[in-house]
Design a protein around this motif. Sequence first.
Motif, PDB file in Angstrom:
ATOM      1  N   VAL A  68       0.833  -1.201   0.000  1.00 47.30           N
ATOM      2  CA  VAL A  68       0.000   0.000   0.000  1.00 47.30           C
ATOM      3  C   VAL A  68       0.874   1.259   0.000  1.00 47.30           C
ATOM      4  O   VAL A  68       0.581   2.241  -0.692  1.00 47.30           O
ATOM      5  CB  VAL A  68      -0.968  -0.013   1.205  1.00 47.30           C
ATOM      6  CG1 VAL A  68      -1.684   1.327   1.347  1.00 47.30           C
ATOM      7  CG2 VAL A  68      -1.986  -1.139   1.048  1.00 47.30           C
ATOM      8  N   GLU A  95       1.996   2.023  -3.312  1.00 51.99           N
ATOM      9  CA  GLU A  95       0.856   2.156  -4.223  1.00 51.99           C
ATOM     10  C   GLU A  95       0.751   0.965  -5.170  1.00 51.99           C
ATOM     11  O   GLU A  95       0.246   1.081  -6.294  1.00 51.99           O
ATOM     12  CB  GLU A  95       0.921   3.469  -5.006  1.00 51.99           C
ATOM     13  CG  GLU A  95       0.876   4.701  -4.106  1.00 51.99           C
ATOM     14  CD  GLU A  95       0.839   6.007  -4.878  1.00 51.99           C
ATOM     15  OE1 GLU A  95       1.117   5.992  -6.098  1.00 51.99           O
ATOM     16  OE2 GLU A  95       0.530   7.038  -4.271  1.00 51.99           O
ATOM     17  N   HIS A 113      -4.225  -1.626  -2.843  1.00 50.39           N
ATOM     18  CA  HIS A 113      -5.100  -0.707  -2.109  1.00 50.39           C
ATOM     19  C   HIS A 113      -6.225  -1.505  -1.456  1.00 50.39           C
ATOM     20  O   HIS A 113      -6.582  -2.603  -1.902  1.00 50.39           O
ATOM     21  CB  HIS A 113      -5.671   0.366  -3.040  1.00 50.39           C
ATOM     22  CG  HIS A 113      -6.453  -0.184  -4.201  1.00 50.39           C
ATOM     23  ND1 HIS A 113      -7.772  -0.547  -4.114  1.00 50.39           N
ATOM     24  CD2 HIS A 113      -6.065  -0.449  -5.474  1.00 50.39           C
ATOM     25  CE1 HIS A 113      -8.186  -1.007  -5.282  1.00 50.39           C
ATOM     26  NE2 HIS A 113      -7.167  -0.953  -6.136  1.00 50.39           N
ATOM     27  N   THR A 133     -10.138  -2.174  -0.320  1.00 50.42           N
ATOM     28  CA  THR A 133     -11.455  -1.969  -0.904  1.00 50.42           C
ATOM     29  C   THR A 133     -12.501  -2.579   0.015  1.00 50.42           C
ATOM     30  O   THR A 133     -12.267  -3.623   0.633  1.00 50.42           O
ATOM     31  CB  THR A 133     -11.539  -2.607  -2.311  1.00 50.42           C
ATOM     32  OG1 THR A 133     -12.845  -2.383  -2.856  1.00 50.42           O
ATOM     33  CG2 THR A 133     -11.280  -4.098  -2.268  1.00 50.42           C
ATOM     34  N   LEU A 157      -7.940  -6.557   0.170  1.00 56.64           N
ATOM     35  CA  LEU A 157      -6.758  -5.927  -0.421  1.00 56.64           C
ATOM     36  C   LEU A 157      -6.670  -6.326  -1.885  1.00 56.64           C
ATOM     37  O   LEU A 157      -6.763  -7.516  -2.212  1.00 56.64           O
ATOM     38  CB  LEU A 157      -5.497  -6.376   0.326  1.00 56.64           C
ATOM     39  CG  LEU A 157      -4.193  -5.660  -0.038  1.00 56.64           C
ATOM     40  CD1 LEU A 157      -4.247  -4.200   0.423  1.00 56.64           C
ATOM     41  CD2 LEU A 157      -2.998  -6.367   0.608  1.00 56.64           C
ATOM     42  N   SER A 165      -3.157  -2.958  -7.282  1.00 58.88           N
ATOM     43  CA  SER A 165      -3.492  -1.744  -8.033  1.00 58.88           C
ATOM     44  C   SER A 165      -3.008  -1.873  -9.480  1.00 58.88           C
ATOM     45  O   SER A 165      -2.224  -2.770  -9.813  1.00 58.88           O
ATOM     46  CB  SER A 165      -2.816  -0.542  -7.379  1.00 58.88           C
ATOM     47  OG  SER A 165      -1.401  -0.623  -7.556  1.00 58.88           O
ATOM     48  N   ASN A 191      -5.446  -0.009   7.742  1.00 60.05           N
ATOM     49  CA  ASN A 191      -5.112   1.316   8.275  1.00 60.05           C
ATOM     50  C   ASN A 191      -4.632   1.295   9.716  1.00 60.05           C
ATOM     51  O   ASN A 191      -3.904   2.190  10.147  1.00 60.05           O
ATOM     52  CB  ASN A 191      -6.314   2.270   8.142  1.00 60.05           C
ATOM     53  CG  ASN A 191      -7.480   1.844   9.025  1.00 60.05           C
ATOM     54  OD1 ASN A 191      -7.705   0.662   9.215  1.00 60.05           O
ATOM     55  ND2 ASN A 191      -8.217   2.811   9.536  1.00 60.05           N
TER      56      ASN A 191
END
Length: 211
Positions: free
Chosen positions: A68, A71, A74, A76, A93, A96, A161
Amino acid sequence: MPEGGSLNFIALADLAARKARDEVIVESIPQPLARRFITSLLDRPFLRPLLELEINGCTSFEGALLLVGQELAHATKFRCRSRQFRGEECEALEISPLGWTTLAAEQVGLEENRWMHLFREAIQGYVCVDQGAGICMSRPLYETALEIPDPALLERVVLINNGTKQFPHFRSGANQADKGIRQEQSPWWSTDGQKRSSVDVFDLSRANEVF
């Protein structure tokens, strides 16, 4: 200072773990060139978690943070479709667009390389390795784990997070799905739609246990 010890014992333990890793590679792969190739892949910090997410639909929380942060993946949100958890919001997860581009770039020209194939097969030799902080899963694997249900996976999945458990009430025990059930359901989340040969879950905080 411990008697006969060293204040550097934590760093020494890390070095010992790295040495043990290299010893396993030497024992498993006799060809020097192949060993260097495999070691170089392992030394790329983002490559293994990226391949784990692609092949296994799962990587460690530490690996997820790295992806993450670069990048390459990401988070979802989705709502469960399984009967037991229908409508509950979960976080998966996903790789990307940059992650897929990076995967392609890392493997270009290696499509027929036997050692790259061996590396991918080795990653497919387990579902996940939990380093102690939990795991993050792709939606297909997540939905399958919810449908079974599979506490050995669900008890480990965390939010990207803050690392808190998404299903803190789950604990492995009498109702735990065995590896046979996880293997039977594996075509639903395997990238090739085929039954997996191995579906082990490894927890490095409980290194003597394999689920």
